[in-house]
Every structure is written in structure tokens, then in C-alpha cells.
Design a protein around this motif. Structure first.
Motif, short mmCIF file in Angstrom:
data_model
loop_
_atom_site.label_atom_id
_atom_site.label_comp_id
_atom_site.label_asym_id
_atom_site.label_seq_id
_atom_site.Cartn_x
_atom_site.Cartn_y
_atom_site.Cartn_z
N TYR A 113 0.82 -1.21 0.00
CA TYR A 113 0.00 0.00 0.00
C TYR A 113 0.85 1.27 0.00
CZ TYR A 113 -4.46 -2.34 0.26
OH TYR A 113 -5.58 -3.09 -0.05
N THR A 114 2.08 1.18 0.52
CA THR A 114 3.00 2.31 0.38
C THR A 114 3.35 2.51 -1.08
OG1 THR A 114 3.94 1.83 2.58
CG2 THR A 114 5.23 3.24 1.13
N LEU A 115 3.56 1.40 -1.80
CA LEU A 115 3.83 1.47 -3.24
C LEU A 115 2.66 2.13 -3.99
CD1 LEU A 115 5.33 -1.33 -5.44
CD2 LEU A 115 3.13 -0.37 -6.07
N ILE A 116 1.44 1.72 -3.67
CA ILE A 116 0.26 2.31 -4.32
C ILE A 116 0.16 3.80 -4.00
CG2 ILE A 116 -2.25 2.23 -4.50
CD1 ILE A 116 -2.09 -0.75 -3.79
N ALA A 117 0.49 4.17 -2.76
CA ALA A 117 0.46 5.59 -2.38
C ALA A 117 1.44 6.39 -3.23
CB ALA A 117 0.81 5.73 -0.90
N GLY A 118 2.62 5.83 -3.49
CA GLY A 118 3.58 6.50 -4.36
C GLY A 118 3.03 6.67 -5.77
N LEU A 119 2.32 5.66 -6.26
CA LEU A 119 1.73 5.73 -7.60
C LEU A 119 0.65 6.80 -7.67
CD1 LEU A 119 1.72 4.45 -10.40
CD2 LEU A 119 0.02 2.81 -9.59
N VAL A 120 -0.15 6.93 -6.61
CA VAL A 120 -1.18 7.97 -6.56
C VAL A 120 -0.53 9.36 -6.60
CG1 VAL A 120 -2.94 9.04 -5.08
CG2 VAL A 120 -2.91 6.57 -5.37
N MET A 121 0.57 9.53 -5.88
CA MET A 121 1.29 10.80 -5.90
C MET A 121 1.77 11.13 -7.32
SD MET A 121 3.59 10.81 -2.42
CE MET A 121 4.25 12.43 -2.81
N VAL A 122 2.23 10.12 -8.05
CA VAL A 122 2.68 10.32 -9.43
C VAL A 122 1.53 10.81 -10.31
CG1 VAL A 122 3.51 9.13 -11.50
CG2 VAL A 122 4.59 8.68 -9.29
N VAL A 123 0.36 10.19 -10.16
CA VAL A 123 -0.81 10.57 -10.97
C VAL A 123 -1.24 12.00 -10.68
CG1 VAL A 123 -3.25 10.08 -11.41
CG2 VAL A 123 -1.61 8.19 -11.21
N ILE A 124 -1.32 12.35 -9.38
CA ILE A 124 -1.72 13.72 -9.01
C ILE A 124 -0.69 14.73 -9.49
CG2 ILE A 124 -2.07 15.26 -7.04
CD1 ILE A 124 -3.42 12.99 -5.59
#
Length: 322
Positions: A113-124
């Protein structure tokens, strides 16, 4: 990888689960703070016509998503004594056979879920960069309300510095990677809000609204870089990458013990924020079972006290069989 079946695993597991639950509790503060700051900054950005403050607001919005994902990972990682893994059933035979490995696997949900959080930051961040680029290309004319926008960014900066101090403190107390990630995030967010204040003051002083778009673009790229870094580190942890220099230090420390003739194999990896080590050592073939047992306990204690290794899976072979 070997499962950890050492006598002290139950204590290690219970301590890890307790810390995960405490970390989950503290992250609620982050959610409340980021939500409040997003609303304040977005309102001030819309009224004050500031692109850089709008970018900062969306940076705080990414903080809400990333914190929520971290909390989800912590919640799943802290579950114990369940007969399923994220809804997938685990047979009683498998639970008995795998033992502690089931809980170790659950700890990895924190990393996922830390990995997914990083991906969300990239999208935003990509959205912020796109918006800033459009502003620089179109060059719209507007009057910047410096007082209102500075107030919004200033409040954000002060609250985020306080949030960073809280996250940093509890990350060290609980040795929790999710809180450590939240602390890094809140630190960069606080610095970002401070830069936003200085940027708005610079625009008001120079009367150059193009600076707003440039600053927004730089901020978006910075958020993008942070997200990519979090995504990369989490990915490396999930594929069992470990710093070779640290593994060398582990190997050297174990090899220095008098009863160890050589370290045949050593591999370290992460389960969530726990460091696990699998090691094979060669010893005198005449060594008794009692001596081997004492050596095993000595190595486990050494690795925990000196390197904060949660558990060590140890295999012992006679030196004359190498």
C-alpha cells in the motif's frame, strides 16, 4: 525464503502488530490535517487566483490519498489469527505448516500500500504539471490576491511542520516505515508550502504572474519525483532487494563469533518494516546440539541488538561437508 521458527517469534510478532496498530492510530491525525489544509488552500487559491497555491493544495490532497492507503496497509498487516489472507481462504493444514510465515506475509501489505500511495502521488503530480504547463502556454491575465494566498500557504506550512515533528517522533518510537514515509511526506509538504509563501510574495513584489506558473510546474515535478522515489523503494522491498553493504556487515559480524568457522550463505529481506535474515553457517562437526542451540540464541540476540533485525533463520552445517 525460510520461515522464521525461532522460539521468540511470538514476541516479535506481537510487538510488531502492536506497533502497527499504534501507527495506524497516529495516521488519523494526518488525514484530518491534510483534508483541512486542502480545503483551506484550494479556497484561497480560487479566490486569490494563484496557480502555485492550487498546486500546493493538490499536493495536500495527495497526502490524504497516500495516508489513507498507508492506513489500509497497516490495518491488513496488523490482522492476526484470521483464516484468510485479504479474503482468500487459508486451509487449516496450510496455517499449521506455514506457521509464522503467514503473519510475515501480512506485514508485506504495508509495503504494497506504500507502493500504491507513491503511484497515486505520481498521478496527481502529472495533473499539476499539465495544469501548470497550460497556464504557461496560454498566459492568462489575472490579479493575484497576495494577502489571502499568503495566509493560506502560511497556515499550511506551520501545521505541516508540526505534523512532521509528530510523525518523525512516532516513526522513531515505533520503528515504523509507514510513519517514516508519512514524516518524509509531511516534511516535503511543509517546505513546499513555505516555498509557496515566498513565491507568492515574489509575484506580488515583481508583478510577474508568469512566476506563478513556473513555480507550480516546479512544484508538480517535485511531487512527481517524491512519488517515483516512494514507488521505487517499495518495489525494491517487495522483490527482496536489500542493501549489499548492510548484508556484508551482517556477514562480517556473524563470522567474527569464535564458534563460527565460516558464513556460507546470508540473505536479508523486508517483511513490511521488519528486517528478516536467513543465514547458513559452518561449524566444527564435533559441536554438540546444546552448543549449537546456544550459538543460535547468541546470533539472534546479536543481530537484534546491533542491527535491529527482527528474526534470524539459521541453518548450521558441519565444516567438513562444505
Amino acid at each position: 525464503m525460510n520461515a522464521i521458527h525461532s522460539p521468540g517469534w511470538e514476541q516479535v510478532q506481537q510487538a510488531a502488530v502492536t506497533n502497527l496498530r499504534r501507527a495506524h492510530h497516529h495516521l488519523w491525525t494526518n488525514v484530518a490535517a491534510y483534508l483541512g489544509l486542502f480545503l483551506v488552500e484550494y479556497f484561497c487559491a480560487q479566490i486569490g487566483h494563484s496557480q502555485v497555491l492550487r498546486a500546493d493544495a493538490f499536493n495536500n490532497l495527495s497526502g490524504i490519498f497516500s495516508t489513507g492507503l498507508l492506513m489500509t496497509g497497516l490495518y491488513i498487516a496488523a490482522k492476526t489469527d484470521d483464516d484468510d489472507m485479504w479474503g482468500a481462504p487459508i486451509s487449516p493444514e496450510e496455517q499449521h505448516a506455514i506457521g509464522p510465515r503467514i503473519q510475515q506475509s501480512r506485514f508485506r501489505f504495508e509495503t504494497i500500500y506504500t507502493l500504491i500511495a507513491g503511484l497515486v502521488m505520481v498521478v496527481i503530480a502529472a495533473g499539476v504539471v499539465y495544469q501548470a504547463t497550460m497556464v504557461l502556454i496560454q498566459r492568462p491575465t489575472y490579479h493575484l490576491e497576495a494577502g489571502l494566498t499568503v495566509m493560506g500557504a502560511g497556515i499550511s506550512s506551520l501545521i505541516l511542520f508540526f505534523l512532521w515533528a509528530t510523525n518523525h517522533h512516532w516513526a522513531r518510537v515505533l520503528s515504523n516505515s509507514a510513519l517514516a514515509a508519512a514524516a518524509r511526506d509531511s516534511w516535503t509538504d511543509a517546505l513546499t508550502s513555505l516555498v509557496t509563501v515566498l513565491t507568492i510574495l515574489g509575484i506580488a513584489w515583481l508583478h510577474a504572474t508568469w512566476i506563478d506558473g513556473v513555480a507550480s510546474l516546479i512544484l508538480g515535478l517535485y511531487i512527481l519525483g517524491t512519488g517515483v522515489k516512494i514507488f521505487r523503494n517499495s518495489t525494491l522491498n517487495l522483490v527482496d532487494y536489500f542493501d549489499p553493504a548492510l548484508e556484508k556487515a551482517y556477514r562480517t559480524q556473524i563470522a567474527q563469533l569464535p564458534d563460527v568457522q565460516s558464513v556460507v550463505f546470508l540473505k536479508a529481506y523486508y517483511d513490511g518494516n521488519l528486517i528478516m535474515v536467513s543465514v547458513t553457517i559452518a561449524v566444527n562437526p564435533r559441536m554438540t546440539a546444546a552448543t549449537i542451540y546456544d550459538l543460535t540464541r547468541k546470533i539472534n540476540i546479536l543481530m537484534k541488538q546491533r542491527f535491529n533485525v527482527a528474526a534470524t533463520a539459521l541453518m548450521v552445517i558441519p565444516a567438513n561437508r562444505l
